[in-house]
Design a protein around this motif. Structure first.
Motif, PDB file in Angstrom:
ATOM      1  N   GLU A 286     -14.916  -4.878   1.587  1.00 23.00           N
ATOM      2  CA  GLU A 286     -13.654  -4.417   1.003  1.00 23.00           C
ATOM      3  C   GLU A 286     -13.349  -2.997   1.465  1.00 23.00           C
ATOM      4  OE1 GLU A 286     -14.459  -5.136  -3.111  1.00 23.00           O
ATOM      5  OE2 GLU A 286     -13.678  -7.188  -2.997  1.00 23.00           O
ATOM      6  N   LYS A 287     -14.373  -2.147   1.533  1.00 21.59           N
ATOM      7  CA  LYS A 287     -14.198  -0.773   2.014  1.00 21.59           C
ATOM      8  C   LYS A 287     -13.770  -0.774   3.488  1.00 21.59           C
ATOM      9  CE  LYS A 287     -16.615   3.621   2.419  1.00 21.59           C
ATOM     10  NZ  LYS A 287     -17.867   4.346   2.195  1.00 21.59           N
ATOM     11  N   LEU A 288     -14.395  -1.607   4.296  1.00 23.47           N
ATOM     12  CA  LEU A 288     -14.028  -1.732   5.709  1.00 23.47           C
ATOM     13  C   LEU A 288     -12.559  -2.125   5.844  1.00 23.47           C
ATOM     14  CD1 LEU A 288     -14.705  -2.177   8.808  1.00 23.47           C
ATOM     15  CD2 LEU A 288     -15.163  -4.538   8.155  1.00 23.47           C
ATOM     16  N   PHE A 289     -12.137  -3.099   5.061  1.00 24.86           N
ATOM     17  CA  PHE A 289     -10.765  -3.585   5.176  1.00 24.86           C
ATOM     18  C   PHE A 289      -9.747  -2.578   4.671  1.00 24.86           C
ATOM     19  CE2 PHE A 289     -12.562  -8.112   4.812  1.00 24.86           C
ATOM     20  CZ  PHE A 289     -12.935  -8.070   6.134  1.00 24.86           C
ATOM     21  N   ALA A 290     -10.140  -1.743   3.749  1.00 26.50           N
ATOM     22  CA  ALA A 290      -9.217  -0.729   3.227  1.00 26.50           C
ATOM     23  C   ALA A 290      -8.730   0.203   4.335  1.00 26.50           C
ATOM     24  CB  ALA A 290      -9.881   0.063   2.112  1.00 26.50           C
ATOM     25  N   GLY A 291      -9.524   0.367   5.383  1.00 27.11           N
ATOM     26  CA  GLY A 291      -9.148   1.244   6.482  1.00 27.11           C
ATOM     27  C   GLY A 291      -8.395   0.552   7.605  1.00 27.11           C
ATOM     28  N   MET A 292      -8.142  -0.736   7.452  1.00 27.57           N
ATOM     29  CA  MET A 292      -7.452  -1.477   8.520  1.00 27.57           C
ATOM     30  C   MET A 292      -5.940  -1.354   8.368  1.00 27.57           C
ATOM     31  SD  MET A 292      -9.889  -4.814   8.844  1.00 27.57           S
ATOM     32  CE  MET A 292      -9.000  -5.474  10.240  1.00 27.57           C
ATOM     33  N   ASN A 293      -5.227  -1.796   9.414  1.00 29.91           N
ATOM     34  CA  ASN A 293      -3.771  -1.681   9.392  1.00 29.91           C
ATOM     35  C   ASN A 293      -3.152  -2.576   8.323  1.00 29.91           C
ATOM     36  OD1 ASN A 293      -3.048  -4.299  10.379  1.00 29.91           O
ATOM     37  ND2 ASN A 293      -3.642  -3.668  12.416  1.00 29.91           N
ATOM     38  N   ALA A 294      -2.003  -2.205   7.836  1.00 29.56           N
ATOM     39  CA  ALA A 294      -1.337  -2.874   6.725  1.00 29.56           C
ATOM     40  C   ALA A 294      -1.054  -4.357   6.970  1.00 29.56           C
ATOM     41  CB  ALA A 294      -0.063  -2.129   6.364  1.00 29.56           C
ATOM     42  N   PRO A 295      -0.536  -4.788   8.137  1.00 31.74           N
ATOM     43  CA  PRO A 295      -0.265  -6.220   8.298  1.00 31.74           C
ATOM     44  C   PRO A 295      -1.513  -7.087   8.133  1.00 31.74           C
ATOM     45  CG  PRO A 295       0.826  -4.993  10.029  1.00 31.74           C
ATOM     46  CD  PRO A 295      -0.065  -4.027   9.284  1.00 31.74           C
ATOM     47  N   ALA A 296      -2.650  -6.606   8.557  1.00 34.25           N
ATOM     48  CA  ALA A 296      -3.880  -7.397   8.452  1.00 34.25           C
ATOM     49  C   ALA A 296      -4.351  -7.495   7.008  1.00 34.25           C
ATOM     50  CB  ALA A 296      -4.973  -6.794   9.318  1.00 34.25           C
ATOM     51  N   LEU A 297      -4.070  -6.497   6.186  1.00 35.58           N
ATOM     52  CA  LEU A 297      -4.593  -6.466   4.821  1.00 35.58           C
ATOM     53  C   LEU A 297      -4.150  -7.667   3.992  1.00 35.58           C
ATOM     54  CD1 LEU A 297      -4.342  -2.707   3.872  1.00 35.58           C
ATOM     55  CD2 LEU A 297      -6.389  -4.041   4.379  1.00 35.58           C
ATOM     56  N   GLY A 298      -2.954  -8.142   4.177  1.00 32.93           N
ATOM     57  CA  GLY A 298      -2.454  -9.275   3.403  1.00 32.93           C
ATOM     58  C   GLY A 298      -3.118 -10.588   3.751  1.00 32.93           C
ATOM     59  N   ARG A 299      -3.873 -10.624   4.846  1.00 31.77           N
ATOM     60  CA  ARG A 299      -4.514 -11.861   5.295  1.00 31.77           C
ATOM     61  C   ARG A 299      -6.022 -11.835   5.138  1.00 31.77           C
ATOM     62  NH1 ARG A 299      -4.859 -12.179  10.153  1.00 31.77           N
ATOM     63  NH2 ARG A 299      -4.250 -10.124  10.774  1.00 31.77           N
ATOM     64  N   LEU A 300      -6.582 -10.747   4.665  1.00 30.48           N
ATOM     65  CA  LEU A 300      -8.029 -10.607   4.553  1.00 30.48           C
ATOM     66  C   LEU A 300      -8.483 -10.864   3.119  1.00 30.48           C
ATOM     67  CD1 LEU A 300      -8.307  -7.377   6.663  1.00 30.48           C
ATOM     68  CD2 LEU A 300      -9.204  -9.597   7.304  1.00 30.48           C
ATOM     69  N   LEU A 301      -9.436 -11.766   2.995  1.00 33.77           N
ATOM     70  CA  LEU A 301      -9.997 -12.070   1.690  1.00 33.77           C
ATOM     71  C   LEU A 301     -11.500 -11.872   1.752  1.00 33.77           C
ATOM     72  CD1 LEU A 301      -8.161 -15.449   1.050  1.00 33.77           C
ATOM     73  CD2 LEU A 301      -7.605 -13.234   0.038  1.00 33.77           C
ATOM     74  N   VAL A 302     -12.050 -11.192   0.769  1.00 38.70           N
ATOM     75  CA  VAL A 302     -13.499 -11.036   0.662  1.00 38.70           C
ATOM     76  C   VAL A 302     -13.921 -11.794  -0.584  1.00 38.70           C
ATOM     77  CG1 VAL A 302     -15.418  -9.444   0.418  1.00 38.70           C
ATOM     78  CG2 VAL A 302     -13.426  -8.776   1.762  1.00 38.70           C
ATOM     79  N   LEU A 303     -14.781 -12.782  -0.384  1.00 42.33           N
ATOM     80  CA  LEU A 303     -15.244 -13.607  -1.491  1.00 42.33           C
ATOM     81  C   LEU A 303     -16.758 -13.485  -1.622  1.00 42.33           C
ATOM     82  CD1 LEU A 303     -13.100 -16.779  -0.705  1.00 42.33           C
ATOM     83  CD2 LEU A 303     -12.583 -14.944  -2.321  1.00 42.33           C
ATOM     84  N   PRO A 304     -17.253 -13.498  -2.856  1.00 35.90           N
ATOM     85  CA  PRO A 304     -18.693 -13.346  -3.056  1.00 35.90           C
ATOM     86  C   PRO A 304     -19.461 -14.608  -2.689  1.00 35.90           C
ATOM     87  CG  PRO A 304     -17.606 -13.691  -5.154  1.00 35.90           C
ATOM     88  CD  PRO A 304     -16.524 -13.593  -4.118  1.00 35.90           C
ATOM     89  N   ARG A 305     -20.630 -14.377  -2.141  1.00 38.68           N
ATOM     90  CA  ARG A 305     -21.527 -15.480  -1.830  1.00 38.68           C
ATOM     91  C   ARG A 305     -22.613 -15.500  -2.881  1.00 38.68           C
ATOM     92  NH1 ARG A 305     -24.072 -16.691   4.129  1.00 38.68           N
ATOM     93  NH2 ARG A 305     -24.736 -18.794   3.633  1.00 38.68           N
TER      94      ARG A 305
END
Length: 133
Positions: A93-112
């Motif tokens: 989630e921290k990694l994705f917070a630094g990514m560009n805005a268009p990608a953020l809406g498509r990224l899901l982090v789910l617990p294993r």
């Protein structure tokens, strides 16, 4: 521009080094009518326009390699969900917070661990539209 549309049939790319995980999830998706391709490599199959979701199990890879590769996947599969299934949710989630805005809406982090039907619910949803520049 060619690519996945809101009406596209679900097609998942599953990236996992664990044969049992990959085969089990692929079989489950098959039974539910979701086309899928299984690979144990981040630089796997081409034809990225056909995939509506990329399901990644990064805990099976070296940490930095997985993080870098997921960023590449988000750019390469720009019209698909990127679903990350991990025991290290906070890290990704921290990694994705630094990514560009268009990608953020498509990224899901789910617990294993996660049930196959929970993943299926995310994979069968149409990817969000790409925002206009």
């Amino acid at each position: 521009m060619a690519g996945v549309t809101a009406n596209a049939a679900p097609h998942a790319l599953i990236i996992s080094r664990n044969a049992l995980t990959a085969k089990g999830l692929g079989s489950y998706f098959d039974e539910r009518g979701v086309a899928n391709t299984v690979t144990d490599r981040f630089d796997g199959p081409l034809g990225h326009d056909r995939y509506t979701a990329v399901v990644v199990f990064p805990d099976e890879f070296p940490v930095q390699s997985a993080a870098t590769s997921i960023e590449v996947l988000a750019r390469r599969f720009s019209r698909a969900w990127i679903v990350v299934v991990t025991r290290q949710t906070a890290r990704f989630e921290k990694l994705f917070a630094g990514m560009n805005a268009p990608a953020l809406g498509r990224l899901l982090v789910l617990p294993r661990p996660i049930w196959g039907w929970d993943l299926l619910d995310h994979v069968i949803q149409p990817p969000p539209p790409i925002p206009s520049p």
